[in-house]
Enzyme design. Structure first.
Site, mmCIF file in Angstrom:
data_model
loop_
_atom_site.group_PDB
_atom_site.id
_atom_site.type_symbol
_atom_site.label_atom_id
_atom_site.label_comp_id
_atom_site.label_asym_id
_atom_site.label_seq_id
_atom_site.Cartn_x
_atom_site.Cartn_y
_atom_site.Cartn_z
ATOM 1 N N LYS A 170 0.871 -1.180 0.000
ATOM 2 C CA LYS A 170 0.000 0.000 0.000
ATOM 3 C C LYS A 170 0.906 1.228 0.000
ATOM 4 O O LYS A 170 1.380 1.675 1.036
ATOM 5 C CB LYS A 170 -0.903 -0.017 1.231
ATOM 6 C CG LYS A 170 -2.262 0.717 1.055
ATOM 7 C CD LYS A 170 -2.159 2.189 0.797
ATOM 8 C CE LYS A 170 -1.813 2.959 2.065
ATOM 9 N NZ LYS A 170 -1.803 4.445 1.818
ATOM 10 N N GLU A 244 8.930 1.991 11.210
ATOM 11 C CA GLU A 244 9.905 3.098 11.224
ATOM 12 C C GLU A 244 9.101 4.375 11.167
ATOM 13 O O GLU A 244 8.442 4.669 10.170
ATOM 14 C CB GLU A 244 10.865 2.975 10.039
ATOM 15 C CG GLU A 244 12.106 3.847 10.177
ATOM 16 C CD GLU A 244 12.123 5.008 9.204
ATOM 17 O OE1 GLU A 244 11.683 6.107 9.624
ATOM 18 O OE2 GLU A 244 12.555 4.833 8.068
ATOM 19 N N CYS A 278 12.619 11.292 7.949
ATOM 20 C CA CYS A 278 12.498 11.015 9.378
ATOM 21 C C CYS A 278 13.810 11.233 10.123
ATOM 22 O O CYS A 278 13.799 11.440 11.330
ATOM 23 C CB CYS A 278 12.024 9.583 9.598
ATOM 24 S SG CYS A 278 10.359 9.267 9.008
ATOM 25 N N GLU A 380 8.275 17.092 15.394
ATOM 26 C CA GLU A 380 8.781 16.838 14.052
ATOM 27 C C GLU A 380 8.153 17.828 13.076
ATOM 28 O O GLU A 380 6.934 17.964 13.012
ATOM 29 C CB GLU A 380 8.461 15.409 13.628
ATOM 30 C CG GLU A 380 9.075 15.020 12.311
ATOM 31 C CD GLU A 380 8.851 13.560 11.973
ATOM 32 O OE1 GLU A 380 9.772 12.928 11.425
ATOM 33 O OE2 GLU A 380 7.748 13.045 12.269
#
Length: 493
Positions: A170, A244, A278, A380
Site C-alpha cells: 500500500k 519506522e 524522518c 517533528e
C-alpha cells in the site's frame, strides 16, 4: 496475479485520485482510489499464491536468481524511474538519481543472504540430532511513505520476497507511480503471478491491511500514530510488525571542529529532500564557542541553495509534497518565531517563475537562538527547517539530545575520536553518524527506539524477521523408547 499498472486500474476502485506534481500543482496521472474491498482482494490473491503457488516452494538458488534479474531490470529502466519519482514527489533529480541508483543493491543483498543462508544444528545432550528450519511467514503487508517511495519499498520487499513470502503493498496515496512502475519491471523479469499485489488507496486501505487476519507481518514507514495503530492491530492476532516512524534528529556540533566546515557539511542533514525525512537534522545543538559562527555559516548556506524545477540537474531543493504540508511547516516556523526563535534565513515562499509559482515550495529556513522548550525543538517539522540551540559541555549536549520522545537518528561532529565514540554510545537513537549524515547501506539495520518505532529495516535483522523458525529434534539411538516399561531415559525435558 502480480498486478501491472493497467491491472490495478480495474481492481475494485471506489473512485479515482489525481496524482499531482508538487513542483507545479499540475495533475500528471490518475490512479484508482481503492479501499478495504480492494485490500481483501489483494490479500486473497497473495494468499492463494503463497498456499498454492510456486514461489514459496521454489529452490533458493532459483529464487535468488530471480531477485538478481529484477535488480538488473531496475538498472536497465533506471532513467525512467528517476524522472518519474522526481515528478511525483518533487525531490531534485540529482538526489533522486543518487538514491534510486542504489535500489538494485537491496535486491542483490537479500539474494546473497538467501543464497548463503545456513540452517542451524543445535547442541544438546543424548542421542539426538536437533536442527532448525527457516520458513516464510505468508502474506506480508508493506505500507510506504511519500518521501522515499521506491527505496523504502525495496528495503522490505526484497527481504520479504527472498524468504518466499507473498506481498501486498500500500504505497502513499500521494506517490504511487514508481511502485506501479516497479510492478511492471518485476513482472517482466519473471516474478510469478500473485506474488506481489498493490492497492492504491488511502487511510482506509492502510487500516484494513494492518487489521487483515491473513496478513502475517506489517512493515510500515510513516507517522508515529499510524505506527501505534498498526502495532495494536497486529498485536491482536500476534502478527509481526516493523515500524519506522517519526524523528527529531539531534546533530551535535562540538567546539573542536571548524564551525564553517561543520555547517556546510551538516546542511545536508537539514535540507536534503526538503527536510522531508524522518532522520532530517532538525535540531542542531552547537557548543557556545562555535555557536555564532555556525549559525552565520548555516544561514549563508541555506540562502545559497538553488530552489527550482526538480527535473533540472542544477536544482538543489524541490517543493514540499503538498500545499497542506507547506502550510503546516510555515505555521510551525511562525510558532517558533512567536516563542522567541530568531529567523536567520528563509521562512518564506521563494519567488519562482511560472509554472513553479503554483508549486509547494518553501525556502530553506534557519531558526536560531531556540531553546529546548520551544515547539520547533520538540515536534517533528518534516520540512526544510533547521533549529539551532546552544549547549555548554558534553553532558549538556547529551542530555539535550536525549530529551525527546523520538530516537531514530543522530549526528555528532567532532575531531576528538574519543569524544565521538563516547557521545555516540550515550545517545539514545537507532543510528548515529559521526562527521556525516544519512549514510546507509543494505547491510545496515535501520530503525529507531522510543516513539520512532520498533524493529529493523535492512540488514540481516530485517531478512531474518521475514521468516519463522521451526526446531526439529530427531532421536538417533537404536534402542526403543519405553518410559513406562522400565526403559526410561533418565531425563524428561
Amino acid at each position: 496475479m502480480t498486478q501491472t499498472a493497467t491491472d490495478m486500474r480495474a481492481l475494485a476502485p471506489v473512485g479515482r485520485r489525481s496524482i499531482v506534481n508538487p513542483a507545479t500543482g499540475a495533475v500528471i496521472d490518475a490512479v484508482p482510489e481503492q479501499g478495504p474491498d480492494a485490500v481483501d482482494t489483494a490479500v486473497a490473491s497473495a494468499l492463494a499464491a503463497f498456499e498454492g503457488g510456486v514461489w514459496p516452494a521454489m529452490v533458493r538458488s532459483e529464487r535468488a536468481g530471480l531477485l538478481l534479474r529484477i535488480a538488473d531490470a531496475i538498472d536497465a529502466d533506471s532513467e525512467r524511474l528517476y524522472t518519474l519519482e522526481a515528478l511525483n514527489n518533487g525531490r531534485p533529480i540529482t538526489e533522486t538519481r543518487a538514491q534510486l541508483s542504489r535500489v538494485p543493491e537491496w535486491f542483490r543483498y537479500n539474494a546473497g543472504l538467501l543464497a548463503s543462508q545456513r540452517q542451524s544444528v543445535l547442541p544438546g545432550d543424548g542421542p539426538y540430532l536437533t536442527y532448525q528450519q527457516r520458513l516464510p511467514l505468508g502474506v506480508c503487508g508493506i505500507i510506504t511513505p511519500f518521501n522515499h517511495p521506491l527505496l523504502i519499498l525495496a528495503r522490505s520487499l526484497s527481504a520479504a520476497l527472498a524468504n518466499g513470502n507473498t506481498v501486498v503493498v500500500k504505497p502513499s496515496e500521494l506517490t504511487p507511480l514508481t511502485t506501479l512502475a516497479l510492478l511492471d519491471i518485476m513482472s517482466g523479469a519473471g516474478l510469478p503471478d500473485g506474488v506481489v499485489n498493490v492497492v492504491t488507496g488511502g487511510r482506509d486501505a492502510g487500516i484494513r491491511l494492518t487489521q487483515h487476519p491473513d496478513v502475517a507481518k506489517i512493515t510500515l514507514t510513516g507517522g508515529t500514530e499510524a505506527g501505534r495503530a498498526a502495532a495494536l492491530a497486529t498485536a491482536a492476532r500476534f502478527a509481526r510488525v516493523t515500524a519506522e516512524l517519526g524523528g527529531k534528529t539531534p546533530v551535535l556540533v562540538f567546539d573542536d571542529v571548524d564551525p564553517v566546515a561543520a555547517a556546510e557539511g551538516a546542511a545536508f542533514a537539514a535540507f536534503v529532500a526538503a527536510g522531508q525525512s524522518c532522520v532530517a537534522g532538525s535540531r542542531f545543538l552547537v557548543q557556545r564557542a562555535n555557536y555564532d559562527a555556525f549559525v552565520t555559516a548555516l544561514a549563508a548556506r541555506a540562502r545559497d541553495i538553488r530552489i527550482g524545477d526538480p527535473t533540472q540537474p542544477d536544482t538543489q531543493m524541490g517543493p514540499l509534497i503538498s500545499a497542506r504540508q507547506r502550510d503546516k511547516v510555515r505555521g510551525l516556523i511562525e510558532t517558533g518565531i512567536a516563542e522567541g526563535a530568531r529567523l536567520a534565513a528563509g521562512g518564506r515562499q521563494p519567488d519562482l517563475p511560472e509554472p513553479l509559482r503554483a508549486g509547494f515550495f518553501l525556502q530553506p529556513t534557519v531558526l536560531a537562538d531556540a531553546t529546548m522548550e520551544m515547539t520547533v525543538a520538540r515536534e517533528e517539522i518534516f520540512g526544510p527547517v533547521a533549529v539551532v540551540i546552544p549547549f555548554d559541555d558534553e553532558d549538556d549536549a547529551v542530555r539535550m539530545a536525549n530529551d525527546n520522545r523520538y530516537g531514530l537518528g543522530a549526528g555528532v561532529w567532532t575531531t576528538d575520536i574519543g569524544r565521538a565514540h563516547r557521545v555516540a554510545a550515550r545517545i539514545v537513537a537507532g543510528m548515529v553518524w559521526i562527521n556525516d549524515h544519512h549514510r546507509l547501506e543494505p547491510s545496515l539495520p535501520w530503525g529507531g527506539v522510543k516513539e520512532s518505532g520498533v524493529g529493523k529495516d535492512a540488514g540481516s535483522e530485517s531478512f531474518d524477521d521475514f521468516s519463522w523458525i521451526k526446531t526439529i529434534v530427531t532421536r538417533t539411538a537404536s534402542e526403543p523408547v519405553d518410559w513406562y516399561g522400565g526403559r526410561e531415559q533418565g531425563r524428561l525435558n
